[in-house]
Scaffold this active site. Structure first.
Site, PDB file in Angstrom:
ATOM      1  N   GLU A 186      25.012 -16.001  35.189  1.00 26.59           N
ATOM      2  CA  GLU A 186      25.101 -16.618  36.509  1.00 26.59           C
ATOM      3  C   GLU A 186      26.503 -17.148  36.788  1.00 26.59           C
ATOM      4  O   GLU A 186      27.056 -16.964  37.889  1.00 26.59           O
ATOM      5  CB  GLU A 186      24.080 -17.763  36.618  1.00 26.59           C
TER       6      GLU A 186
ATOM      7  N   CYS B  11      18.526 -20.736  32.067  1.00 26.60           N
ATOM      8  CA  CYS B  11      18.238 -21.720  31.027  1.00 26.60           C
ATOM      9  C   CYS B  11      18.263 -23.134  31.608  1.00 26.60           C
ATOM     10  O   CYS B  11      18.950 -23.418  32.589  1.00 26.60           O
ATOM     11  CB  CYS B  11      19.226 -21.590  29.877  1.00 26.60           C
TER      12      CYS B  11
ATOM     13  N   ALA C 155      15.297  11.849  10.548  1.00 27.11           N
ATOM     14  CA  ALA C 155      15.345  13.242  11.013  1.00 27.11           C
ATOM     15  C   ALA C 155      14.459  14.075  10.105  1.00 27.11           C
ATOM     16  O   ALA C 155      14.341  13.812   8.902  1.00 27.11           O
ATOM     17  CB  ALA C 155      16.779  13.765  10.985  1.00 27.11           C
TER      18      ALA C 155
ATOM     19  N   THR D 225      17.681   5.508  -1.575  1.00 23.51           N
ATOM     20  CA  THR D 225      18.640   6.027  -0.596  1.00 23.51           C
ATOM     21  C   THR D 225      20.069   5.695  -1.012  1.00 23.51           C
ATOM     22  O   THR D 225      20.974   6.527  -0.915  1.00 23.51           O
ATOM     23  CB  THR D 225      18.346   5.453   0.802  1.00 23.51           C
TER      24      THR D 225
ATOM     25  N   GLU E  81      16.551   2.926   8.116  1.00 27.31           N
ATOM     26  CA  GLU E  81      17.004   4.300   7.906  1.00 27.31           C
ATOM     27  C   GLU E  81      16.685   4.761   6.488  1.00 27.31           C
ATOM     28  O   GLU E  81      17.384   5.581   5.924  1.00 27.31           O
ATOM     29  CB  GLU E  81      18.514   4.420   8.166  1.00 27.31           C
TER      30      GLU E  81
ATOM     31  N   LEU F  59       9.984   4.153   4.756  1.00 32.45           N
ATOM     32  CA  LEU F  59       9.486   4.371   6.111  1.00 32.45           C
ATOM     33  C   LEU F  59       7.961   4.404   6.128  1.00 32.45           C
ATOM     34  O   LEU F  59       7.325   3.813   7.017  1.00 32.45           O
ATOM     35  CB  LEU F  59      10.047   5.686   6.666  1.00 32.45           C
TER      36      LEU F  59
END
Length: 312
Positions: free
Chosen positions: A27, A52, A131, A172, A255, A261
């Site tokens: 604002e 706020c 993927a 990973t 990831e 996952l």
């Protein structure tokens, strides 16, 4: 994520948004752009989130608008923060300003979905990303193999840049040796998080070289300049996510591999999934996890089909 637009005689005459935590709010930035010859009292102010009503890093925006006295304030959605939660609207109405609430509410909630999850559930918003080949493989055993079209690297790195943290498992790290940083777009690197229940992660990998990493485990708690071992005897995703929320993390991009996952999917500890389906096929490999529902939307990008899923 707050934007503000000021309209005079049905024309947009000023815009502003909240650029950075601790800086001026939307604002104030919008009114700073308002031409001097336009009287604020003849304007309508559109703001995506309720102004706020409390002192934080900046003074209350509701007080600022009450002082400027625009003819009308149109608010997209109420602020769920208990410090606000309707108090900003009340201040505006008590100052004599005409207020409308709930215009384009769904779009405003989507813009602030991560903030909403944090405020309403005391947990970060979790996005899963992976993927897979057209026949459902997402990895090769003991080696890192790229599946998605290189033209979508920008999307992946945009996801990293727009989430506060990125999470993977120790497998990973040990197999792919990823940096998990932002390279193909401009943006801040997310906080790195590794889940390694029994501390079998290789601390000599790339991720520990140039940035700070949280390593959640069940065995040890210690802190070094490049990582912190966070010991959690109750080693469950909700406990980990709760700890991240307590550290101010509102959004996490996962990831990891199929196991990590799959665990997020099994425990229903996710909000959004972005799946890149390649046009290639493999004969063998690591099977991707099953989401268990249809995608909300799909789009083709290069050789990939990008699918979007939402838990609700």
């Amino acid at each position: 994520m707050v934007g503000c637009v000021i309209v005079h005689n049905q024309k947009v005459v000023a815009e502003g948004y909240h650029k950075k935590y601790g800086d001026m709010h939307a604002e104030v930035n919008a009114f700073n752009e308002l031409p001097n010859h336009i009287d604020p009292k003849t304007c309508t102010v559109y703001v995506s989130l309720e102004p706020c009503s409390h002192f934080g890093k900046t003074p209350p925006c509701a007080d600022f608008l009450a002082h400027m006295q625009p003819a009308q304030v149109v608010v997209g959605m109420l602020d769920p923060n208990p410090k606000v939660a309707g108090k900003g609207i009340r201040k505006l109405m008590e100052s004599g300003i005409n207020v409308r609430v709930g215009v384009l509410e769904a779009a405003c909630k989507d813009l602030n979905k991560k903030f909403l999850k944090s405020q309403l559930c005391s947990l970060p918003y979790v996005t899963l990303k992976w993927a897979e080949t057209t026949n459902g493989f997402m990895g090769s055993v003991n080696q890192s193999v790229k599946i998605s079209d290189g033209c979508n690297d920008e999307l992946v790195h945009h996801l990293r840049a727009t989430n506060q943290a990125i999470l993977v498992g120790s497998k990973t790290i040990n197999t792919d040796n990823p940096a998990l940083d932002v390279r193909h777009v401009e943006g801040k690197n997310p906080l790195k998080i590794v889940l390694s229940e029994n501390l079998n992660v290789d601390l000599k990998k790339n991720i520990f070289a140039n940035s700070f990493t949280l390593i959640y485990n069940k065995l040890k708690a210690t802190k070094t300049p490049t990582y912190e071992l966070v010991k959690l005897p109750d080693f469950h995703l909700k406990t980990i996510l709760s700890d991240l929320h307590s550290r101010g993390i509102q959004s996490v991009l996962v990831e990891g591999g199929a196991q990590i996952l799959g665990q997020f999917l099994k425990e229903k500890a996710w909000d959004e999934t972005i799946l890149l389906v390649s046009d290639i096929e493999w004969d063998t490999g690591i099977k991707a996890p099953w989401i268990g529902k249809s995608s909300s939307r799909e789009e083709r990008s290069g050789k990939d089909i990008i699918k979007y899923f939402f838990s609700n």
